[in-house]
Design a protein around this motif. Structure first.
Motif, PDB file in Angstrom:
ATOM      1  N   ILE A 189      25.454   7.747  35.377  1.00  0.00           N
ATOM      2  CA  ILE A 189      24.684   6.527  35.083  1.00  0.00           C
ATOM      3  C   ILE A 189      23.446   6.870  34.262  1.00  0.00           C
ATOM      4  CG2 ILE A 189      23.223   4.748  36.129  1.00  0.00           C
ATOM      5  CD1 ILE A 189      25.382   4.549  38.362  1.00  0.00           C
TER       6      ILE A 189
ATOM      7  N   ARG B 231      24.415   7.827  30.682  1.00  0.00           N
ATOM      8  CA  ARG B 231      24.824   6.668  29.885  1.00  0.00           C
ATOM      9  C   ARG B 231      23.625   5.808  29.514  1.00  0.00           C
ATOM     10  NH1 ARG B 231      27.531   4.880  25.873  1.00  0.00           N
ATOM     11  NH2 ARG B 231      28.279   2.757  26.114  1.00  0.00           N
ATOM     12  N   ARG B 232      22.700   5.632  30.448  1.00  0.00           N
ATOM     13  CA  ARG B 232      21.498   4.855  30.170  1.00  0.00           C
ATOM     14  C   ARG B 232      20.731   5.469  29.007  1.00  0.00           C
ATOM     15  NH1 ARG B 232      16.491   5.917  31.497  1.00  0.00           N
ATOM     16  NH2 ARG B 232      16.956   7.307  33.238  1.00  0.00           N
TER      17      ARG B 232
ATOM     18  N   LEU C 214      22.393   4.946  25.678  1.00  0.00           N
ATOM     19  CA  LEU C 214      22.195   3.583  25.189  1.00  0.00           C
ATOM     20  C   LEU C 214      20.751   3.307  24.780  1.00  0.00           C
ATOM     21  CD1 LEU C 214      24.393   1.669  27.788  1.00  0.00           C
ATOM     22  CD2 LEU C 214      24.931   2.093  25.364  1.00  0.00           C
TER      23      LEU C 214
ATOM     24  N   VAL D 297      17.835  -1.602  32.251  1.00  0.00           N
ATOM     25  CA  VAL D 297      19.145  -1.687  32.903  1.00  0.00           C
ATOM     26  C   VAL D 297      19.077  -2.636  34.093  1.00  0.00           C
ATOM     27  CG1 VAL D 297      20.984  -0.425  34.069  1.00  0.00           C
ATOM     28  CG2 VAL D 297      19.826   0.619  32.121  1.00  0.00           C
TER      29      VAL D 297
ATOM     30  N   TYR E 289      18.283  -0.477  41.457  1.00  0.00           N
ATOM     31  CA  TYR E 289      18.735   0.427  40.395  1.00  0.00           C
ATOM     32  C   TYR E 289      18.335   1.870  40.717  1.00  0.00           C
ATOM     33  CZ  TYR E 289      19.686   2.784  36.129  1.00  0.00           C
ATOM     34  OH  TYR E 289      20.186   3.701  35.237  1.00  0.00           O
TER      35      TYR E 289
ATOM     36  N   GLU F 104      20.360   5.795  40.637  1.00  0.00           N
ATOM     37  CA  GLU F 104      19.968   7.050  39.995  1.00  0.00           C
ATOM     38  C   GLU F 104      19.492   8.099  40.997  1.00  0.00           C
ATOM     39  OE1 GLU F 104      17.862   7.381  36.385  1.00  0.00           O
ATOM     40  OE2 GLU F 104      19.021   5.791  35.397  1.00  0.00           O
TER      41      GLU F 104
ATOM     42  N   VAL G  82      26.137  -3.167  37.044  1.00  0.00           N
ATOM     43  CA  VAL G  82      25.651  -2.043  36.236  1.00  0.00           C
ATOM     44  C   VAL G  82      26.741  -1.576  35.269  1.00  0.00           C
ATOM     45  CG1 VAL G  82      24.853   0.351  36.352  1.00  0.00           C
ATOM     46  CG2 VAL G  82      23.905  -1.361  37.893  1.00  0.00           C
ATOM     47  N   GLU G  83      27.985  -1.598  35.696  1.00  0.00           N
ATOM     48  CA  GLU G  83      29.086  -1.210  34.803  1.00  0.00           C
ATOM     49  C   GLU G  83      29.084  -2.066  33.539  1.00  0.00           C
ATOM     50  OE1 GLU G  83      32.200   0.216  38.311  1.00  0.00           O
ATOM     51  OE2 GLU G  83      32.272  -1.844  37.550  1.00  0.00           O
TER      52      GLU G  83
ATOM     53  N   LEU H 139      26.325  -0.933  31.226  1.00  0.00           N
ATOM     54  CA  LEU H 139      26.604   0.388  30.654  1.00  0.00           C
ATOM     55  C   LEU H 139      27.841   0.395  29.752  1.00  0.00           C
ATOM     56  CD1 LEU H 139      25.880   2.627  33.793  1.00  0.00           C
ATOM     57  CD2 LEU H 139      24.338   2.058  31.898  1.00  0.00           C
TER      58      LEU H 139
ATOM     59  N   TRP I  78      30.946  -0.054  30.696  1.00  0.00           N
ATOM     60  CA  TRP I  78      32.032   0.639  31.387  1.00  0.00           C
ATOM     61  C   TRP I  78      33.003  -0.403  31.918  1.00  0.00           C
ATOM     62  CZ3 TRP I  78      28.969   4.386  35.092  1.00  0.00           C
ATOM     63  CH2 TRP I  78      28.472   5.466  34.351  1.00  0.00           C
TER      64      TRP I  78
ATOM     65  N   CYS J 151      32.503   2.937  38.396  1.00  0.00           N
ATOM     66  CA  CYS J 151      31.631   3.630  39.354  1.00  0.00           C
ATOM     67  C   CYS J 151      32.449   4.198  40.515  1.00  0.00           C
ATOM     68  CB  CYS J 151      30.545   2.692  39.869  1.00  0.00           C
ATOM     69  SG  CYS J 151      29.267   2.309  38.642  1.00  0.00           S
TER      70      CYS J 151
END
Length: 148
Positions: A17, A20-21, A24, A31, A42, A46, A59-60, A63, A65, A70
């Motif tokens: 995660i 990926r954050r 991006l 996020v 959140y 993490e 969250v997916e 991101l 995804w 996840c």
């Protein structure tokens, strides 16, 4: 709350995660806001702590995804990125290895359901022949289309 996952699996998800954050170009607050969750929730992600399945899903999306990514990471797999979000349609790159595995599993499942007189060795052999033919078909089509 999802079933308990071990700390190592949750840490692995946290790493994915976070990575990926950063890819991006987003900060944690970005996020959280985009996912419509609190920053505290959140931060649990993490920090490698469990959250609700609904939170993973939110969250997916942020991101980019695929749904269920996840949980796939928690099970030891990789997240599946989605691309080309056009008119509500998302695509995901599928590797030849993924397709090969899926073809083999489909053949096995079909044979187990209908082939009462086949041994496990017979099923494995037939599955291998089908996968080999599929592989050859993919190669020949790539050659005919110039590698695309």
């Amino acid at each position: 709350m999802p079933p308990p996952a071990d700390d190592t699996a949750l840490r692995r998800l946290a790493d994915h995660i976070r990575q990926r954050r950063v890819e991006l170009g987003m900060n944690k607050i970005d996020v959280a806001k985009a996912a419509d969750i609190t920053i505290n929730t959140y931060m649990k992600l993490e920090d490698g702590r469990p959250v609700r399945d609904l939170t993973y899903g939110k969250v997916e999306t942020v991101l980019n995804w695929a749904a269920g990514s996840c949980q796939e990471v928690i099970r030891g797999g990789e997240p599946t990125p989605v691309q080309g979000l056009e008119e509500g349609v998302a695509t995901s790159p599928v590797t030849d290895a993924d397709l090969e595995g899926d073809v083999g599993q489909a053949v096995t499942n079909a044979l187990i359901g209908v082939a009462d007189d086949m041994s496990a060795a017979d099923i494995r052999a037939l599955k291998q022949r089908v996968v080999d033919e599929w592989r050859e078909l993919r190669r020949s089509r790539r050659g005919a289309s110039g590698g695309n």
